[in-house]
Design a protein around this motif. Structure first.
Motif, PDB file in Angstrom:
ATOM      1  N   UNK A   1      31.154  44.719  31.923  1.00 17.70           N
ATOM      2  CA  UNK A   1      31.745  46.029  31.637  1.00 17.70           C
ATOM      3  C   UNK A   1      32.577  45.904  30.390  1.00 17.70           C
ATOM      4  N   UNK A   2      32.444  46.848  29.534  1.00 18.17           N
ATOM      5  CA  UNK A   2      33.255  46.761  28.327  1.00 18.17           C
ATOM      6  C   UNK A   2      34.719  47.061  28.630  1.00 18.17           C
ATOM      7  N   UNK A   3      35.628  46.575  27.793  1.00 19.83           N
ATOM      8  CA  UNK A   3      37.078  46.764  27.978  1.00 19.83           C
ATOM      9  C   UNK A   3      37.458  48.226  27.865  1.00 19.83           C
ATOM     10  N   UNK A   4      36.801  48.921  26.967  1.00 19.70           N
ATOM     11  CA  UNK A   4      37.124  50.343  26.783  1.00 19.70           C
ATOM     12  C   UNK A   4      36.839  51.128  28.049  1.00 19.70           C
ATOM     13  N   UNK A   5      35.821  50.804  28.788  1.00 20.32           N
ATOM     14  CA  UNK A   5      35.489  51.535  30.033  1.00 20.32           C
ATOM     15  C   UNK A   5      36.581  51.368  31.060  1.00 20.32           C
ATOM     16  N   UNK A   6      37.175  50.219  31.216  1.00 20.22           N
ATOM     17  CA  UNK A   6      38.268  49.993  32.192  1.00 20.22           C
ATOM     18  C   UNK A   6      39.488  50.823  31.834  1.00 20.22           C
ATOM     19  N   UNK A   7      39.778  50.871  30.547  1.00 21.52           N
ATOM     20  CA  UNK A   7      40.927  51.671  30.118  1.00 21.52           C
ATOM     21  C   UNK A   7      40.694  53.161  30.402  1.00 21.52           C
ATOM     22  N   UNK A   8      39.454  53.581  30.188  1.00 16.82           N
ATOM     23  CA  UNK A   8      39.149  54.997  30.462  1.00 16.82           C
ATOM     24  C   UNK A   8      39.327  55.327  31.933  1.00 16.82           C
ATOM     25  N   UNK A   9      38.893  54.384  32.766  1.00 15.23           N
ATOM     26  CA  UNK A   9      39.029  54.618  34.219  1.00 15.23           C
ATOM     27  C   UNK A   9      40.504  54.696  34.590  1.00 15.23           C
ATOM     28  N   UNK A  10      41.270  53.768  34.029  1.00 14.29           N
ATOM     29  CA  UNK A  10      42.717  53.775  34.330  1.00 14.29           C
ATOM     30  C   UNK A  10      43.356  55.061  33.859  1.00 14.29           C
ATOM     31  N   UNK A  11      42.967  55.470  32.652  1.00 15.04           N
ATOM     32  CA  UNK A  11      43.533  56.713  32.106  1.00 15.04           C
ATOM     33  C   UNK A  11      43.126  57.917  32.969  1.00 15.04           C
ATOM     34  N   UNK A  12      41.882  57.907  33.388  1.00 13.80           N
ATOM     35  CA  UNK A  12      41.392  59.023  34.227  1.00 13.80           C
ATOM     36  C   UNK A  12      42.151  59.088  35.542  1.00 13.80           C
ATOM     37  N   UNK A  13      42.350  57.862  36.104  1.00 15.53           N
ATOM     38  CA  UNK A  13      43.102  57.828  37.370  1.00 15.53           C
ATOM     39  C   UNK A  13      44.524  58.336  37.179  1.00 15.53           C
ATOM     40  N   UNK A  14      45.129  57.916  36.077  1.00 21.18           N
ATOM     41  CA  UNK A  14      46.493  58.396  35.805  1.00 21.18           C
ATOM     42  C   UNK A  14      46.512  59.911  35.631  1.00 21.18           C
ATOM     43  N   UNK A  15      45.520  60.424  34.923  1.00 18.00           N
ATOM     44  CA  UNK A  15      45.451  61.887  34.732  1.00 18.00           C
ATOM     45  C   UNK A  15      45.282  62.608  36.072  1.00 18.00           C
ATOM     46  N   UNK A  16      44.445  61.996  36.917  1.00 15.66           N
ATOM     47  CA  UNK A  16      44.253  62.613  38.237  1.00 15.66           C
ATOM     48  C   UNK A  16      45.542  62.628  39.033  1.00 15.66           C
ATOM     49  N   UNK A  17      46.266  61.491  38.977  1.00 12.45           N
ATOM     50  CA  UNK A  17      47.548  61.431  39.698  1.00 12.45           C
ATOM     51  C   UNK A  17      48.517  62.467  39.158  1.00 12.45           C
TER      52      UNK A  17
END
Length: 316
Positions: free
Chosen positions: A48-64
């Motif tokens: 998995x690329x590093x950028x994809x993990x950051x996007x997931x984290x950012x998405x989760x934060x946005x959801x929260x």
């Protein structure tokens, strides 16, 4: 043993020769037996690329953050609704308190009105009792006046249809002739007074003959009744007493009080309409009778007369 299908039929494969293996796979060959090309095994790892993990984290934060924002909005909305509910409850409580106060005042007013009504009721009852006493007292007075009036008229008779244009002396002569026609002893000393009543219409005025005692009055009335019964076709008239001219029937009755006169008049209406057959007066009282053998009824009040008339109509 193998089976094959041919044209819808099950076919059996011919058997192999004995000693021939069905297959000779080299399952346990060693790498030395393989060529160098076989050693180039490409093992691929899923990365998995590093950028994809950051996007997931950012998405989760946005959801929260979104969920927190929604929860904050929901809480604010609920707080607003609860605040409005508290206001409404406060207003309802105030209305309830006002209603309780108003009901207390109404109850107090009703108590006052009830007390006043009871007082008025007692007052009305006292007034009714006083009225009943007054009615009874007036009735007693009327009865006393009736008795006194009858006492005054007890010895008097009324003579109708005798000429009244002549002089007083001429009138006395006619009255003397009337006694002689009825065979009643005449003595001017038995007569207390003679006078005429005011006329209500054109015609002879009624003559009132007042005797000194009750006996002479009774003799005259009995003789008058006996004469008419004996001479039904030739009743006592002006010609009977020597008065020439138009023949008129003479009527002699005991003089009644005003109340008795009214009752007598109404009682005669019962005879005219056929409700009763007989109507007469005696001793200042009015009597009626339906027929021979029926009981005699004394008429005392107008209400009694109305009741008799209604009873007769009901029987019809």
């Amino acid at each position: 043993m193998d089976y094959t299908f041919n044209s819808g039929k099950l076919m059996r494969t011919p058997p192999r020769p004995l000693g021939e293996a069905s297959s000779q796979p080299d399952l346990f060959h060693t790498p030395s037996d393989l060529g160098d090309s076989d050693l180039n095994v490409n093992l691929k790892k899923r990365k998995y690329p590093v950028d994809s993990t950051e996007n997931i984290t950012r998405t989760m934060n946005d959801m929260v953050i979104n969920i927190n924002s929604m929860l904050q909005d929901l809480k604010a909305n609920q707080n607003e609704q609860f605040s409005q509910i508290r206001k409404d409850m406060s207003a309802l409580k105030k209305q309830n308190d006002d209603l309780l106060t108003s009901n207390a005042e109404i109850k107090k007013t009703i108590c006052v009105i009830s007390d006043e009504q009871n007082a008025l009721k007692l007052r009305v009852e006292k007034l009714e009792q006083g009225e009943n006493k007054a009615i009874n007292y007036v009735s007693d007075l009327e009865q006393q006046v009736e008795s006194l009036e009858w006492k005054i008229r007890e010895t008097s008779v009324e003579i109708r249809n005798l000429p009244t244009e002549s002089s007083y002396e001429k009138m006395l002569d006619v009255i003397k002739q009337l006694h002689q026609t009825l065979n009643v002893t005449y003595d001017q000393r038995d007569i207390r007074s003679v006078y005429r009543l005011p006329a209500k219409q054109d015609g002879p005025r009624t003559i009132v003959l007042e005797y000194a005692g009750l006996q002479k009055k009774s003799e005259l009335l009995q003789a008058y009744k006996k004469h008419n019964q004996a001479n039904k076709e030739d009743r006592l008239s002006t010609n009977s007493v020597g008065l020439l001219g138009v023949k008129k029937i003479i009527y002699i009755n005991g003089r009644l009080t005003r109340k008795a006169q009214q009752l007598h008049y109404q009682a005669r209406q019962l005879v005219k309409d056929g409700s009763y057959r007989f109507c007469w007066t005696a001793r200042g009282k009015v009597f009626v009778k339906k027929d021979e053998g029926e009981p005699i009824i004394e008429i005392k009040t107008v209400e009694q007369m109305v009741a008799l008339s209604s009873e007769t109509r009901a029987d019809d």
